[in-house]
Design a protein around this motif. Structure first.
Motif, mmCIF file in Angstrom:
data_model
loop_
_atom_site.group_PDB
_atom_site.id
_atom_site.type_symbol
_atom_site.label_atom_id
_atom_site.label_comp_id
_atom_site.label_asym_id
_atom_site.label_seq_id
_atom_site.Cartn_x
_atom_site.Cartn_y
_atom_site.Cartn_z
ATOM 1 N N ASP A 203 34.090 37.883 42.904
ATOM 2 C CA ASP A 203 33.763 39.294 42.707
ATOM 3 C C ASP A 203 33.160 39.518 41.323
ATOM 4 O OD1 ASP A 203 34.813 40.023 45.201
ATOM 5 O OD2 ASP A 203 36.823 40.348 44.382
ATOM 6 N N ILE A 204 33.787 38.933 40.311
ATOM 7 C CA ILE A 204 33.339 39.136 38.927
ATOM 8 C C ILE A 204 31.916 38.617 38.734
ATOM 9 C CG2 ILE A 204 33.738 38.493 36.519
ATOM 10 C CD1 ILE A 204 36.755 38.394 37.199
ATOM 11 N N ILE A 205 31.661 37.382 39.168
ATOM 12 C CA ILE A 205 30.340 36.794 38.975
ATOM 13 C C ILE A 205 29.291 37.525 39.797
ATOM 14 C CG2 ILE A 205 28.940 34.720 39.253
ATOM 15 C CD1 ILE A 205 30.892 34.655 36.879
ATOM 16 N N ASN A 206 29.626 37.894 41.017
ATOM 17 C CA ASN A 206 28.656 38.605 41.855
ATOM 18 C C ASN A 206 28.323 39.979 41.284
ATOM 19 O OD1 ASN A 206 28.395 36.521 43.699
ATOM 20 N ND2 ASN A 206 30.052 37.253 44.999
ATOM 21 N N ARG A 207 29.315 40.656 40.717
ATOM 22 C CA ARG A 207 29.052 41.939 40.073
ATOM 23 C C ARG A 207 28.172 41.735 38.827
ATOM 24 N NH1 ARG A 207 32.392 46.261 41.450
ATOM 25 N NH2 ARG A 207 32.465 47.079 39.318
ATOM 26 N N MET B 60 32.410 46.617 33.832
ATOM 27 C CA MET B 60 31.856 46.653 35.186
ATOM 28 C C MET B 60 32.192 45.373 35.949
ATOM 29 S SD MET B 60 29.231 45.237 37.142
ATOM 30 C CE MET B 60 28.127 44.586 35.878
ATOM 31 N N ALA B 61 31.954 44.206 35.309
ATOM 32 C CA ALA B 61 32.187 42.934 35.992
ATOM 33 C C ALA B 61 33.658 42.762 36.373
ATOM 34 C CB ALA B 61 31.733 41.779 35.108
ATOM 35 N N TRP B 62 34.555 43.200 35.507
ATOM 36 C CA TRP B 62 35.989 43.115 35.789
ATOM 37 C C TRP B 62 36.494 44.275 36.659
ATOM 38 C CZ3 TRP B 62 39.264 41.180 31.005
ATOM 39 C CH2 TRP B 62 38.978 39.817 30.787
ATOM 40 N N LYS B 63 35.602 45.201 36.986
ATOM 41 C CA LYS B 63 35.902 46.348 37.851
ATOM 42 C C LYS B 63 37.013 47.216 37.251
ATOM 43 C CE LYS B 63 36.166 47.375 42.807
ATOM 44 N NZ LYS B 63 36.473 46.829 44.159
#
Length: 442
Positions: free
Chosen positions: A113-117, A148-151
Motif C-alpha cells: 500500500d505504501i509503495i503503491n501510494r 500520504m504514503a503512510w495514509k
C-alpha cells in the motif's frame, strides 16, 4: 501559516515536464534544496500566509547531461522550512487539528500500500509546494508526501512524523519504511524525509528513494542515507504496518513483483509444484544475476531452471552440500527478499550434476563486483569494461580513452547499453551489475 485545507485544491495537478522517468534521473536541479513547512501555532484559514521558497517553476527542471548523478545537491545550506500538522483537504476535516493532544488512530496499511501510494505522486509528477495541497488532501512537501504514503489522517511535519513510527536499524530497512532527518535546533535548515523503496545493490550503499522535492515528486537511486547530512537520517517503520502478502514491485530489496516477505515453506518448491511463490523466486533470482538460467519465464511451474538458479545463488554465498541443493530454505529466501548476500556471478555455469548451460566456450569473465565501478575508483576492471563497450558499439561518450578511472562517460555508455536491453529505471542506472556484465561480454 497553514490551517484548514482548501477542499480539492489541485493547483499544478496537470503540470508536467519532459525530463523523463523520475527513476532515471539524477538530482533535479541540484542547486535547489528541499523546502518543507515549518512549525508554529495553528490558525484556521491561515494557509495562504505561508511563504513559499523561491525556486524554479514546476516542470522547469532539466537534467544536466554532463552532471554526475551521484553528486547530489550542490548547496547543502539551502533552507528547508517545514509545514505544520494540519487536517486533510476534502477529507471530512474542514477545521484545524484537534487540540486534545492525542494522535489520530493509525490507518492499517501494508508495505505494498505504501509503495503503491508513493508511486501515484511519482507518476503524476506532483509539483513541490509547502502551501498547496494535492487532490487527495495532502500537502505537497516532503512530510506531506510521507503522510500520504503512510495514509495518515492528517498532514504531519518532520518534527512529528517519528511519533507514527518505530525506530529501526538501517540494516533492517524494508520498502515502505522512512528515513527522517529533523533538525530540532533549526527545523528550517536541512530537515527532510524520504520513503525507502529497496536496496539497489548488495553493498547497501544506495537505495531507491521516493521523495517530494523541487521541482516534483521523484523516484531515484540515492546514496544511503541522503546526499547531504547522511549521518543524521534515522530510519523508522510505520506503527500501523500490517503483515501479509505484499506486492511491492521488482528490484533488489523489494522482493520481486508480487512478493511475499515471509518464507512460504519448502513444500512450495520442487518437482510438480506450481504457485506464485515460484514465480516470485524466479524473478528475485533474475534480479540477482540469474537471468541466463531462464530461456522462458520465470513462471509458476517449478522447473530445472529454477533449481539451477537457486543453486547458483546458494553457492555464491559459499554454501556447499545440502545447503546448496537448489531448493530455497528460510535463509535463501530472506537474502533474496531483503536484497542481501552475494549476487550470482556471471561465470556461474548453470549446471546441476556437472552439465553446462548455454555459456559454451565463450563464457563471460567473472563479474568482479559493483564496488569497482563507482566515482573515484580506478582499476583494470573499469578499463576492461570500457574496451568492451567500445567493441560492442557503445563508446560514443568517450572523448578519450577508455581508461582505468571510472568517469561519467563510462556510466553513460553503460546506461546506453542497458537501455538497449529494454531496461529502465534502476535497471538502467549506468552502473554494471552481474547481468549487464554477462550480456556485455557474451
Amino acid at each position: 501559516m497553514p490551517g484548514p485545507l482548501r477542499t480539492g485544491s489541485t493547483d499544478g495537478a496537470t503540470d508536467q515536464d519532459d525530463a523523463g522517468d523520475a527513476g532515471d534521473l539524477g538530482p533535479v536541479d541540484p542547486d535547489v534544496g528541499n523546502p518543507q513547512g515549518m512549525p508554529g501555532p495553528l490558525k484556521p484559514g491561515a494557509a495562504e500566509a505561508v511563504s513559499v521558497v523561491t525556486g524554479p517553476a514546476p516542470g522547469s527542471a532539466r537534467r544536466d547531461e554532463t552532471a554526475d548523478p551521484l553528486s547530489g545537491p550542490a548547496d547543502a545550506d539551502v533552507g528547508n522550512p517545514q509545514g505544520m500538522p494540519g487536517p486533510l483537504s476534502g477529507a471530512g476535516a474542514p477545521g484545524p487539528p484537534s487540540s486534545g493532544g492525542s494522535k489520530p488512530a493509525l490507518s492499517k496499511v501494508t508495505r505494498a500500500d505504501i509503495i503503491n501510494r508513493a508511486k501515484k505522486w511519482v507518476s503524476a509528477k506532483v509539483p513541490y509546494s509547502m502551501a498547496k495541497y494535492w487532490s487527495d488532501g495532502y500537502r505537497q512537501d516532503c512530510s506531506g508526501y510521507v503522510s500520504m504514503a503512510w495514509k495518515l489522517n492528517r498532514n504531519e511535519w518532520t518534527g512529528s512524523l517519528a511519533e507514527y513510527g518505530t525506530r529501526i536499524a538501517r540494516s533492517e530497512l524494508q520498502p515502505g519504511d522512512m528515513l527522517l532527518f529533523h533538525n530540532p535546533a533549526d527545523p528550517s535548515k536541512g530537515s527532510h524525509v524520504t520513503i525507502f523503496g529497496g536496496w539497489t545493490d548488495y553493498t547497501h550503499t544506495h537505495y531507491t528513494a521516493y521523495e517530494q522535492t523541487p521541482a516534483h515528486t521523484r523516484k531515484q537511486t540515492t546514496p544511503m542515507a541522503y546526499w547531504t547530512n547522511s549521518d543524521k537520517y534515522v530510519p523508522y517503520r510505520y506503527k500501523g504496518l500490517t503483515t501479509g502478502t505484499d506486492k511491492v514491485g521488482s528490484g533488489a530489496g523489494a522482493g520481486g513483483s508480487g512478493s511475499a516477505t515471509a518464507f512460504p515453506g519448502t513444500t512450495k518448491f520442487g518437482a510438480g509444484v506450481s504457485n506464485t511463490y515460484i514465480t516470485q523466486l524466479g524473478r528475485m533470482l533474475v534480479d540477482r544475476g540469474g537471468r541466463h538460467f531462464y530461456k522462458v519465464g520465470p513462471g509458476p511451474g517449478w522447473g530445472d531452471a529454477d533449481r539451477r538458479a537457486t543453486r547458483a545463488f546458494q553457492r555464491a554465498q559459499g554454501w556447499k552440500g545440502t545447503e546448496a541443493d537448489g531448493i530455497p530454505g528460510p535463509h535463501t529466501w530472506r537474502l533474496l527478499v531483503n536484497g542481501t548476500g552475494r549476487d550470482i556471478p556471471a561465470s556461474a555455469s548453470g549446471s546441476v550434476g556437472g552439465g553446462s548451460q548455454g555459456s559454451g566456450s565463450h563464457a563471460a569473465p567473472a563479474f568482479p563486483g559493483r564496488s569497482y565501478f563507482r566515482p573515484g575508483r580506478s582499476n583494470s576492471h573499469v578499463d576492461r569494461l570500457g574496451r568492451q563497450l567500445v567493441k560492442k558499439g557503445y563508446g560514443k561518450y568517450y572523448r578519450s580513452g577508455p581508461g582505468p578511472r571510472w568517469t561519467e562517460a563510462d556510466r553513460r555508455n553503460v546506461e546506453a547499453f542497458q537501455r538497449a536491453q529494454g531496461w529502465r529505471g534502476t535497471e538502467a542506472d549506468g552502473y554494471p551489475g552481474p547481468e549487464t556484465w554477462r550480456r556485455l561480454f557474451a
